[in-house]
Design a protein around this motif. Structure first.
Motif, PDB file in Angstrom:
ATOM      1  N   PRO A 112       0.824  -1.205   0.000  1.00 29.70           N
ATOM      2  CA  PRO A 112       0.000   0.000   0.000  1.00 29.70           C
ATOM      3  C   PRO A 112       0.863   1.262   0.000  1.00 29.70           C
ATOM      4  O   PRO A 112       2.037   1.226   0.390  1.00 29.70           O
ATOM      5  N   ALA A 113       0.253   2.367  -0.393  1.00 33.00           N
ATOM      6  CA  ALA A 113       0.972   3.637  -0.566  1.00 33.00           C
ATOM      7  C   ALA A 113       1.769   4.047   0.677  1.00 33.00           C
ATOM      8  O   ALA A 113       2.912   4.499   0.561  1.00 33.00           O
ATOM      9  N   ASP A 114       1.177   3.881   1.854  1.00 30.08           N
ATOM     10  CA  ASP A 114       1.864   4.271   3.101  1.00 30.08           C
ATOM     11  C   ASP A 114       3.223   3.611   3.235  1.00 30.08           C
ATOM     12  O   ASP A 114       4.186   4.232   3.691  1.00 30.08           O
ATOM     13  N   GLU A 115       3.260   2.339   2.874  1.00 30.80           N
ATOM     14  CA  GLU A 115       4.529   1.612   3.017  1.00 30.80           C
ATOM     15  C   GLU A 115       5.565   2.105   2.016  1.00 30.80           C
ATOM     16  O   GLU A 115       6.760   2.100   2.302  1.00 30.80           O
ATOM     17  N   ILE A 116       5.100   2.516   0.843  1.00 26.36           N
ATOM     18  CA  ILE A 116       6.026   3.091  -0.135  1.00 26.36           C
ATOM     19  C   ILE A 116       6.584   4.409   0.407  1.00 26.36           C
ATOM     20  O   ILE A 116       7.776   4.687   0.289  1.00 26.36           O
ATOM     21  N   THR A 117       5.704   5.197   1.020  1.00 31.03           N
ATOM     22  CA  THR A 117       6.158   6.468   1.595  1.00 31.03           C
ATOM     23  C   THR A 117       7.292   6.208   2.590  1.00 31.03           C
ATOM     24  O   THR A 117       8.318   6.892   2.574  1.00 31.03           O
ATOM     25  N   GLN A 118       7.105   5.202   3.446  1.00 30.90           N
ATOM     26  CA  GLN A 118       8.159   4.859   4.414  1.00 30.90           C
ATOM     27  C   GLN A 118       9.442   4.440   3.716  1.00 30.90           C
ATOM     28  O   GLN A 118      10.531   4.862   4.099  1.00 30.90           O
ATOM     29  N   LEU A 119       9.287   3.593   2.689  1.00 31.07           N
ATOM     30  CA  LEU A 119      10.466   3.151   1.927  1.00 31.07           C
ATOM     31  C   LEU A 119      11.207   4.362   1.357  1.00 31.07           C
ATOM     32  O   LEU A 119      12.429   4.465   1.456  1.00 31.07           O
ATOM     33  N   LEU A 120      10.440   5.279   0.765  1.00 27.61           N
ATOM     34  CA  LEU A 120      11.043   6.459   0.146  1.00 27.61           C
ATOM     35  C   LEU A 120      11.792   7.277   1.192  1.00 27.61           C
ATOM     36  O   LEU A 120      12.904   7.751   0.945  1.00 27.61           O
ATOM     37  N   GLN A 121      11.170   7.436   2.360  1.00 26.88           N
ATOM     38  CA  GLN A 121      11.809   8.239   3.408  1.00 26.88           C
ATOM     39  C   GLN A 121      13.057   7.552   3.947  1.00 26.88           C
ATOM     40  O   GLN A 121      14.040   8.208   4.284  1.00 26.88           O
ATOM     41  N   ASN A 122      13.037   6.226   4.012  1.00 24.28           N
ATOM     42  CA  ASN A 122      14.221   5.498   4.497  1.00 24.28           C
ATOM     43  C   ASN A 122      15.372   5.541   3.507  1.00 24.28           C
ATOM     44  O   ASN A 122      16.521   5.379   3.877  1.00 24.28           O
ATOM     45  N   TYR A 123      15.043   5.721   2.247  1.00 23.53           N
ATOM     46  CA  TYR A 123      16.073   5.766   1.217  1.00 23.53           C
ATOM     47  C   TYR A 123      16.641   7.167   1.084  1.00 23.53           C
ATOM     48  O   TYR A 123      17.210   7.525   0.076  1.00 23.53           O
ATOM     49  N   HIS A 124      16.446   7.960   2.125  1.00 22.59           N
ATOM     50  CA  HIS A 124      16.706   9.389   2.077  1.00 22.59           C
ATOM     51  C   HIS A 124      17.956   9.786   1.278  1.00 22.59           C
ATOM     52  O   HIS A 124      17.880  10.571   0.340  1.00 22.59           O
ATOM     53  N   GLY A 125      19.103   9.206   1.673  1.00 26.72           N
ATOM     54  CA  GLY A 125      20.354   9.615   1.044  1.00 26.72           C
ATOM     55  C   GLY A 125      20.406   9.331  -0.443  1.00 26.72           C
ATOM     56  O   GLY A 125      21.203   9.911  -1.169  1.00 26.72           O
ATOM     57  N   LEU A 126      19.535   8.423  -0.878  1.00 30.48           N
ATOM     58  CA  LEU A 126      19.564   8.018  -2.275  1.00 30.48           C
ATOM     59  C   LEU A 126      18.475   8.694  -3.095  1.00 30.48           C
ATOM     60  O   LEU A 126      18.337   8.448  -4.275  1.00 30.48           O
ATOM     61  N   MET A 127      17.700   9.548  -2.432  1.00 29.50           N
ATOM     62  CA  MET A 127      16.544  10.087  -3.131  1.00 29.50           C
ATOM     63  C   MET A 127      16.920  11.066  -4.232  1.00 29.50           C
ATOM     64  O   MET A 127      17.914  11.775  -4.133  1.00 29.50           O
ATOM     65  N   PRO A 128      16.111  11.096  -5.286  1.00 26.34           N
ATOM     66  CA  PRO A 128      16.338  12.076  -6.335  1.00 26.34           C
ATOM     67  C   PRO A 128      16.243  13.481  -5.749  1.00 26.34           C
ATOM     68  O   PRO A 128      15.381  13.762  -4.919  1.00 26.34           O
ATOM     69  N   ILE A 129      17.131  14.337  -6.143  1.00 28.68           N
ATOM     70  CA  ILE A 129      17.155  15.707  -5.627  1.00 28.68           C
ATOM     71  C   ILE A 129      16.700  16.632  -6.740  1.00 28.68           C
ATOM     72  O   ILE A 129      17.143  16.509  -7.885  1.00 28.68           O
ATOM     73  N   ASP A 130      15.804  17.534  -6.402  1.00 26.99           N
ATOM     74  CA  ASP A 130      15.304  18.481  -7.393  1.00 26.99           C
ATOM     75  C   ASP A 130      16.320  19.610  -7.564  1.00 26.99           C
ATOM     76  O   ASP A 130      16.470  20.455  -6.690  1.00 26.99           O
ATOM     77  N   ILE A 131      17.027  19.582  -8.676  1.00 27.14           N
ATOM     78  CA  ILE A 131      18.070  20.585  -8.874  1.00 27.14           C
ATOM     79  C   ILE A 131      17.510  21.866  -9.470  1.00 27.14           C
ATOM     80  O   ILE A 131      18.210  22.850  -9.639  1.00 27.14           O
ATOM     81  N   SER A 132      16.213  21.868  -9.791  1.00 21.86           N
ATOM     82  CA  SER A 132      15.634  23.036 -10.453  1.00 21.86           C
ATOM     83  C   SER A 132      15.152  24.075  -9.448  1.00 21.86           C
ATOM     84  O   SER A 132      14.852  25.193  -9.819  1.00 21.86           O
ATOM     85  N   SER A 133      15.046  23.692  -8.158  1.00 20.79           N
ATOM     86  CA  SER A 133      14.521  24.683  -7.200  1.00 20.79           C
ATOM     87  C   SER A 133      15.492  24.942  -6.061  1.00 20.79           C
ATOM     88  O   SER A 133      16.446  24.236  -5.890  1.00 20.79           O
TER      89      SER A 133
END
Ligand code: C2E
Ligand code: MG
Ligand code: MG
Ligand code: MG
Length: 287
Positions: free
Chosen positions: A266-287
């Motif tokens: 479910p979406a909630d678990e993906i949100t947690q996964l995304l937050q745990n992958y913090h250092g690897l997350m895509p960074i928005d270089i446009s803002s």
């Protein structure tokens, strides 16, 4: 005597058929209710870079959650939905839910994520399908660039003009187009160059026995070469072991999906996964 046996056999057979039919009708009734009540849930499975495990996108995979909480997989009801026409409202619900969810993730800062959505061959008969999809995408205030549509190989093999038109229109709107379960269709590969495909998903049956099964190793290598030559992105499905990852990386297949990284959740678990992958997350270089 023989005649009696025959009659009994027929009788038993017809009872079984009747039972199956009654069961099926009950299921259709329940599914129709579930679609109307929007009692379906959309789960998501990450698509990851095999090197570093960064999540690049999600695939929306529908589930039917029964009143008693049991979760039913799509293989058990998509065929029924296709036979009864319920696939149309079902797909619209999945599309809307997945787009809105992707927008939420973008707003949380994960703004490079893409969403892959499975399209049934039955939907392709709708003349305004692309418009409906584009409407959903823009209502969610998303760019079409982050949407990928997955079509199974069968659709490509059928080679119907309206399907080809659909694919070109999808590309003209800036969405991506993937061939799902690639390799199981036993078809000529020449059709590949006739369609505006942006990615191939190697069917998990070829990944399952890697790296030991030599036939599968050769098949996967061939698909990898093919994708490279045609300049098409490649995704390996059904990755369950790190040995499979190693094999795929050594053959230059860089993206995959599988239980090793995450089951569809479910979406909630993906949100947690995304937050745990913090250092690897895509960074928005446009803002
Ligand atoms: P698919 O699009 O090829 O989706 C991948 C399937 O493989 C998913 O099954 C997923 O749970 C499973 N899978 C992923 N990784 C692994 C792994 O490591 N090992 C194993 N054994 N399996 C893995 P799921 O969710 O049961 O979906 C089955 C099929 O149902 C999908 O195959 C897709 O064709 C169809 N489907 C799902 N959602 C939708 C939808 O919203 N619309 C339509 N038209 N079809 C859908
Ligand atoms: Mg798929
Ligand atoms: Mg697949
Ligand atoms: Mg499949």
């Amino acid at each position: 005597q023989a005649k009696d046996n025959g009659r009994n056999t027929y009788h038993i057979y017809s009872q079984a058929v009747h039972r199956d039919l009654a069961k099926k009708l009950e299921m259709v009734k329940q599914l129709r209710h579930a679609v109307e009540q929007e009692a379906l849930e959309v789960y998501y499975q990450p698509k990851v870079e095999l090197l570093g495990h960064r999540i690049t996108g999600l695939e929306a995979l529908v589930r039917w959650v029964k009143d008693d909480g049991t979760v039913i997989g799509p293989d058990q009801f998509i065929p029924i939905a296709e036979d009864t026409g319920l696939i149309i409202p079902l797909s619209e619900y999945v599309m809307r839910t997945a787009c809105n969810q992707l927008k939420r993730w973008h707003e949380m800062g994960f703004n490079d994520l893409t969403m892959a959505i499975n399209i049934s061959g039955k939907q392709l008969h709708l003349p305004d399908l692309v418009d409906t999809i584009v409407d959903n995408v823009s209502e969610a205030r998303l760019s079409p660039k982050c949407i990928e549509l997955e079509l199974t190989e069968q659709v490509f093999i059928e080679n119907i003009q309206s399907h080809t038109n659909f694919m070109h229109s999808v590309r003209e709107h800036g969405m991506s187009l993937a061939i799902d379960d690639f390799g199981v269709g036993y078809s000529s590969l020449s059709y590949l160059k006739n369609f505006p495909v942006t990615s191939l998903k190697i069917d998990r049956s070829f990944v399952r026995d890697l790296p030991d099964n030599e036939d599968d190793a050769v098949i996967v290598q061939t698909i990898i070469n093919l994708a490279k030559n045609l300049n098409i992105q490649l995704v390996a499905e059904g990755i369950e072991t790190s040995e499979q990852v190693e094999f795929l990386l050594s053959r230059d297949c860089g993206i995959g999906q599988g239980y090793l990284f995450s089951r569809p959740v479910p979406a909630d678990e993906i949100t947690q996964l995304l937050q745990n992958y913090h250092g690897l997350m895509p960074i928005d270089i446009s803002s």
